[in-house]
Scaffold this motif. Structure first.
Motif, PDB file in Angstrom:
ATOM      1  N   ALA A   1      -7.155  10.552  -8.555  1.00  0.00           N
ATOM      2  CA  ALA A   1      -5.771  11.337  -8.276  1.00  0.00           C
ATOM      3  C   ALA A   1      -5.239  11.723  -9.724  1.00  0.00           C
ATOM      4  N   GLY A   2      -5.670  10.656 -10.617  1.00  0.00           N
ATOM      5  CA  GLY A   2      -4.963  10.909 -12.080  1.00  0.00           C
ATOM      6  C   GLY A   2      -3.927   9.835 -12.338  1.00  0.00           C
ATOM      7  N   VAL A   3      -3.844   8.578 -11.556  1.00  0.00           N
ATOM      8  CA  VAL A   3      -3.030   7.508 -11.819  1.00  0.00           C
ATOM      9  C   VAL A   3      -3.796   6.966 -13.113  1.00  0.00           C
TER      10      VAL A   3
ATOM     11  N   PRO B   1      -8.498  -3.702  -6.408  1.00  0.00           N
ATOM     12  CA  PRO B   1      -9.741  -3.634  -5.654  1.00  0.00           C
ATOM     13  C   PRO B   1     -10.511  -2.295  -6.125  1.00  0.00           C
ATOM     14  N   LYS B   2     -11.699  -2.353  -5.700  1.00  0.00           N
ATOM     15  CA  LYS B   2     -12.473  -0.879  -6.427  1.00  0.00           C
ATOM     16  C   LYS B   2     -12.027   0.051  -5.621  1.00  0.00           C
ATOM     17  N   THR B   3     -11.848   0.040  -4.072  1.00  0.00           N
ATOM     18  CA  THR B   3     -11.515   1.266  -3.537  1.00  0.00           C
ATOM     19  C   THR B   3     -10.238   2.045  -3.930  1.00  0.00           C
ATOM     20  N   TRP B   4      -9.232   1.101  -4.357  1.00  0.00           N
ATOM     21  CA  TRP B   4      -7.946   1.578  -4.833  1.00  0.00           C
ATOM     22  C   TRP B   4      -8.191   2.087  -6.249  1.00  0.00           C
ATOM     23  N   GLN B   5      -9.097   1.266  -6.976  1.00  0.00           N
ATOM     24  CA  GLN B   5      -9.135   1.932  -8.635  1.00  0.00           C
ATOM     25  C   GLN B   5      -9.812   3.246  -8.507  1.00  0.00           C
ATOM     26  N   GLN B   6     -10.640   3.516  -7.460  1.00  0.00           N
ATOM     27  CA  GLN B   6     -11.387   4.852  -7.481  1.00  0.00           C
ATOM     28  C   GLN B   6     -10.374   5.915  -6.816  1.00  0.00           C
ATOM     29  N   ARG B   7      -9.597   5.459  -6.141  1.00  0.00           N
ATOM     30  CA  ARG B   7      -8.565   6.341  -5.546  1.00  0.00           C
ATOM     31  C   ARG B   7      -7.632   6.979  -6.797  1.00  0.00           C
ATOM     32  N   MET B   8      -7.167   5.798  -7.223  1.00  0.00           N
ATOM     33  CA  MET B   8      -5.907   6.230  -8.280  1.00  0.00           C
ATOM     34  C   MET B   8      -6.890   7.072  -9.546  1.00  0.00           C
ATOM     35  N   LYS B   9      -8.036   6.437  -9.753  1.00  0.00           N
ATOM     36  CA  LYS B   9      -8.598   7.375 -10.759  1.00  0.00           C
ATOM     37  C   LYS B   9      -8.855   8.689 -10.585  1.00  0.00           C
TER      38      LYS B   9
ATOM     39  N   ALA C   1       0.693  -1.264  -0.166  1.00  0.00           N
ATOM     40  CA  ALA C   1      -0.094  -0.016   0.026  1.00  0.00           C
ATOM     41  C   ALA C   1       1.006   1.112  -0.030  1.00  0.00           C
ATOM     42  N   GLN C   2       1.871   1.251   0.475  1.00  0.00           N
ATOM     43  CA  GLN C   2       3.015   2.399   0.614  1.00  0.00           C
ATOM     44  C   GLN C   2       3.370   2.793  -0.929  1.00  0.00           C
ATOM     45  N   VAL C   3       3.476   1.786  -1.634  1.00  0.00           N
ATOM     46  CA  VAL C   3       3.878   2.162  -3.112  1.00  0.00           C
ATOM     47  C   VAL C   3       2.615   2.729  -3.804  1.00  0.00           C
ATOM     48  N   ALA C   4       1.354   2.259  -3.479  1.00  0.00           N
ATOM     49  CA  ALA C   4       0.213   2.755  -4.134  1.00  0.00           C
ATOM     50  C   ALA C   4      -0.019   4.289  -3.626  1.00  0.00           C
ATOM     51  N   GLU C   5       0.105   4.632  -2.276  1.00  0.00           N
ATOM     52  CA  GLU C   5      -0.165   5.819  -1.750  1.00  0.00           C
ATOM     53  C   GLU C   5       1.169   6.838  -2.480  1.00  0.00           C
ATOM     54  N   ALA C   6       2.270   6.156  -2.592  1.00  0.00           N
ATOM     55  CA  ALA C   6       3.280   7.254  -3.218  1.00  0.00           C
ATOM     56  C   ALA C   6       2.749   7.446  -4.930  1.00  0.00           C
ATOM     57  N   LEU C   7       2.160   6.497  -5.572  1.00  0.00           N
ATOM     58  CA  LEU C   7       1.801   7.061  -6.979  1.00  0.00           C
ATOM     59  C   LEU C   7       0.611   7.887  -6.773  1.00  0.00           C
ATOM     60  N   ILE C   8      -0.232   7.898  -5.681  1.00  0.00           N
ATOM     61  CA  ILE C   8      -1.321   8.944  -5.719  1.00  0.00           C
ATOM     62  C   ILE C   8      -0.965   9.976  -5.400  1.00  0.00           C
ATOM     63  N   ARG C   9       0.013  10.249  -4.518  1.00  0.00           N
ATOM     64  CA  ARG C   9       0.484  11.500  -4.017  1.00  0.00           C
ATOM     65  C   ARG C   9       1.155  12.144  -5.194  1.00  0.00           C
ATOM     66  N   ALA C  10       2.070  11.370  -6.185  1.00  0.00           N
ATOM     67  CA  ALA C  10       2.438  11.920  -7.175  1.00  0.00           C
ATOM     68  C   ALA C  10       1.519  12.416  -8.279  1.00  0.00           C
ATOM     69  N   ALA C  11       0.707  11.651  -8.737  1.00  0.00           N
ATOM     70  CA  ALA C  11      -0.429  12.176  -9.522  1.00  0.00           C
ATOM     71  C   ALA C  11      -1.325  13.552  -8.894  1.00  0.00           C
ATOM     72  N   GLN C  12      -1.415  13.493  -7.797  1.00  0.00           N
ATOM     73  CA  GLN C  12      -2.217  14.408  -7.023  1.00  0.00           C
ATOM     74  C   GLN C  12      -1.651  16.001  -7.256  1.00  0.00           C
ATOM     75  N   ARG C  13      -0.055  15.918  -7.542  1.00  0.00           N
ATOM     76  CA  ARG C  13       0.668  16.993  -7.625  1.00  0.00           C
ATOM     77  C   ARG C  13       1.032  17.466  -8.918  1.00  0.00           C
ATOM     78  N   GLY C  14       0.515  16.617 -10.090  1.00  0.00           N
ATOM     79  CA  GLY C  14       0.506  16.708 -11.266  1.00  0.00           C
ATOM     80  C   GLY C  14       1.602  15.965 -12.030  1.00  0.00           C
ATOM     81  N   VAL C  15       2.307  14.997 -11.471  1.00  0.00           N
ATOM     82  CA  VAL C  15       3.278  14.161 -12.094  1.00  0.00           C
ATOM     83  C   VAL C  15       2.515  13.356 -13.046  1.00  0.00           C
ATOM     84  N   ARG C  16       2.902  13.104 -14.260  1.00  0.00           N
ATOM     85  CA  ARG C  16       2.091  12.249 -15.183  1.00  0.00           C
ATOM     86  C   ARG C  16       2.740  10.744 -14.557  1.00  0.00           C
ATOM     87  N   THR C  17       1.752   9.862 -14.287  1.00  0.00           N
ATOM     88  CA  THR C  17       1.739   8.781 -13.568  1.00  0.00           C
ATOM     89  C   THR C  17       1.197   7.461 -14.369  1.00  0.00           C
TER      90      THR C  17
END
Length: 405
Positions: free
Chosen positions: A90-92, A80-88, A51-67
Motif C-alpha cells: 500500500a505504501g505505508v 506479522p508477515k501478512t501485515w508487513q506485505q499489505r503495508m508495503k 486491526a482497524q488502525v492498520a486498515e486505516a493506515l493502509i487506506r490512506a497510503a493507497q490514496r497517496g497520503v504520505r504515511t
C-alpha cells in the motif's frame, strides 16, 4: 525553576478514554487525511480493534497520503508477515526504533525505548496519550481480559500539533537517513519543516485564537531530559486543594515523592490510583517500598482491580483558580523519566480538568480498593522480601546506566 513547557491558547482538546474512544476518532481522521500521517507507538498489535488502525493506515497510503509508522523494537517486535506485505504494497513506510539485535536488552543503551504514543494527521490534528495500538480487552501476555484496560488519550488541534509533527519528522530522518542524507538533505528538510510548521501554526491561530491553553511536554535523552518530571513537580508544588494521579508503573524518585509528601503535609488531598493487578515482577514489587512514606503522610493509595490500569494522567485543583491536567505516555518511574522517549499534553482548562477528575474519582470509587496503612505494614514477609529485591534490582539497573533517581 525554569520554564518546562511552551503554552499557547490556540487549542481544542478532547479527552478520550480507552481504545474504544480513541481508535474510531483516529481512523476517522486518517480517512480524511489529505497530505500525511505520522504515527509512533510502543506497541502495535493487530488483534481485535488494533486491526482497524492498520486498515486505516493502509487506506490512506493507497490514496497517496504520505504515511509514516514507527514502532518500538521491544514493545512491538517483528510485524506479522501478512501485515508487513499489505503495508508495503500500500505504501505505508514502517521503521522499527532501536531493534534489539543478538544481545537484546543485555546492552544498557538498548533500555532507551520509544514509549510515546503520537499520531499527527496533516500537521494539524494530534493524538497523544498512553494508549497503544492494542485492543482494550486483549493483552499479549494474558490473552482476553474480563474488563477493558483503563487508559486515556487526547485529540487536539493547535500549535502543539505542529510541534509534535516536527518532533516526529526529525526522529524519522534520524532513523532512516544514511550519512550523506544526514549531512546534505537533513538541514534543508528541517528548514522546510519549520516553514510548514509556522504556516500551519499561523492558520491554526487564526481559527482557534480563543482556544484552550495547553502544551506538549517531551522527554528525550538530549534537550528534554527532565521536563515531564519538572512539569509534575511544579504543578504539585502549586497545588492548593487536591491532587489525583493515575499511573500504571509508579516508582517516583526522591524529589517527586517529597513533593507529594509536602503537598499532603500542607493540607492538600493527595490521591493515587495505581495498578492493583500483577502484571510484571518489577512493576509490581519495585513500587511497593515507596508506599510507606506516602501513606504515613496521609496520601491515599487506591489500587485498580477490574483490569490492567495503563493510564498516565493527573489532575490538580480542577475546581480551583489554576486547574492543571496532563495526559500522556510517561509513567512516574525510572524507565519513563530517565530513559524513554515520552510525550505528555498538559492542559490548563477547568472543563477539561473537571472531566478527567470525574472519571478518575469514579474509577477510585467503583473499581479501586483503598490501601489500608496497617495492612500495608503487615504484609507477609515473603512479599516484603520480593519488594526489596525488586527495588534493589531497579536501583542496580539505574547505577549501570549511570543515572541517579
Amino acid at each position: 525553576m525554569k520554564r518546562v513547557a511552551d503554552f499557547a491558547k490556540d487549542h481544542r482538546v478532547r479527552l478520550l478514554q480507552g481504545a474504544q474512544e480513541l481508535f474510531p476518532a483516529m481512523t476517522e481522521a486518517m480517512d480524511a487525511a489529505i497530505s500525511d500521517i505520522q504515527f509512533e507507538t510502543y506497541i502495535f498489535d493487530f488483534t481485535g480493534s488494533g486491526a482497524q488502525v492498520a486498515e486505516a493506515l493502509i487506506r490512506a497510503a493507497q490514496r497517496g497520503v504520505r504515511t509514516h509508522l514507527v514502532v518500538d523494537g521491544v514493545g512491538t517486535g517483528p510485524l506479522p508477515k501478512t501485515w508487513q506485505q499489505r503495508m508495503k504494497a500500500a505504501g505505508v513506510q514502517v521503521r522499527v526504533y532501536s531493534p534489539l539485535g543478538p544481545l537484546g536488552l543485555l546492552l544498557p543503551h538498548r533500555w532507551r525505548r520509544l514509549h510515546r504514543k503520537l499520531c499527527v494527521v496533516d500537521g494539524l490534528l494530534v493524538f497523544c496519550g498512553g494508549i497503544n495500538v492494542l485492543d482494550d480487552h486483549y493483552d499479549p501476555n494474558y490473552g482476553e481480559l474480563d474488563a477493558p484496560r483503563f487508559d486515556f488519550a487526547v485529540q487536539a488541534t493547535g500549535s502543539l500539533a505542529a510541534q509534535a509533527s516536527q518532533t516526529m519528522e526529525l526522529l524519522w530522518w534520524r532513523m532512516q537517513a544514511v550519512r550523506d542524507v544526514r549531512l546534505h538533505r537533513l538541514p534543508q528538510a528541517v528548514r522546510d519543516l519549520r516553514a510548514a510548521s509556522a504556516a500551519r501554526h499561523a492558520r491554526q491561530q487564526d481559527r482557534d485564537a480563543r482556544g484552550i491553553r495547553a502544551a506538549l511536554v517531551l522527554r528525550d535523552n538530549v534537550r528534554n531530559r527532565s521536563r515531564i518530571e519538572k512539569a509534575y513537580r511544579r504543578a504539585i508544588g502549586a497545588a492548593r486543594h487536591d491532587i489525583i494521579i493515575a499511573n500504571a508503573y509508579f516508582m517516583p524518585g526522591g524529589k517527586l515523592r517529597r513533593a507529594l509528601i509536602l503537598a499532603a503535609n500542607r493540607g492538600v488531598r493527595v490521591q493515587l490510583l495505581l495498578q492493583g493487578r500483577y502484571e510484571y515482577f518489577m512493576q509490581y514489587h519495585a513500587a511497593r517500598p515507596v508506599y510507606g512514606a506516602l501513606l504515613a503522610a496521609g496520601v491515599e493509595i487506591h489500587e485498580y482491580e477490574p483490569s490492567f490500569l495503563h493510564a498516565k494522567v493527573a489532575v490538580i485543583d480542577a475546581h480551583g483558580e489554576k486547574p492543571w491536567a496532563t495526559v500522556g505516555s510517561s509513567n512516574l518511574d525510572p524507565l519513563s523519566l530517565l530513559l524513554a522517549r515520552e510525550a505528555n499534553v498538559v492542559v490548563e482548562d477547568a472543563a477539561f480538568a473537571i472531566d478527567l477528575r470525574q472519571r478518575l474519582v469514579h474509577a477510585m470509587q467503583h473499581a479501586g480498593r483503598r490501601m489500608d496503612p496497617a495492612r500495608y505494614a503487615g504484609r507477609p514477609l515473603r512479599q516484603r522480601v520480593l519488594d526489596r529485591v525488586a527495588f534493589g534490582l531497579m536501583r542496580l539497573a539505574l547505577w549501570v546506566t549511570g543515572n541517579r533517581y
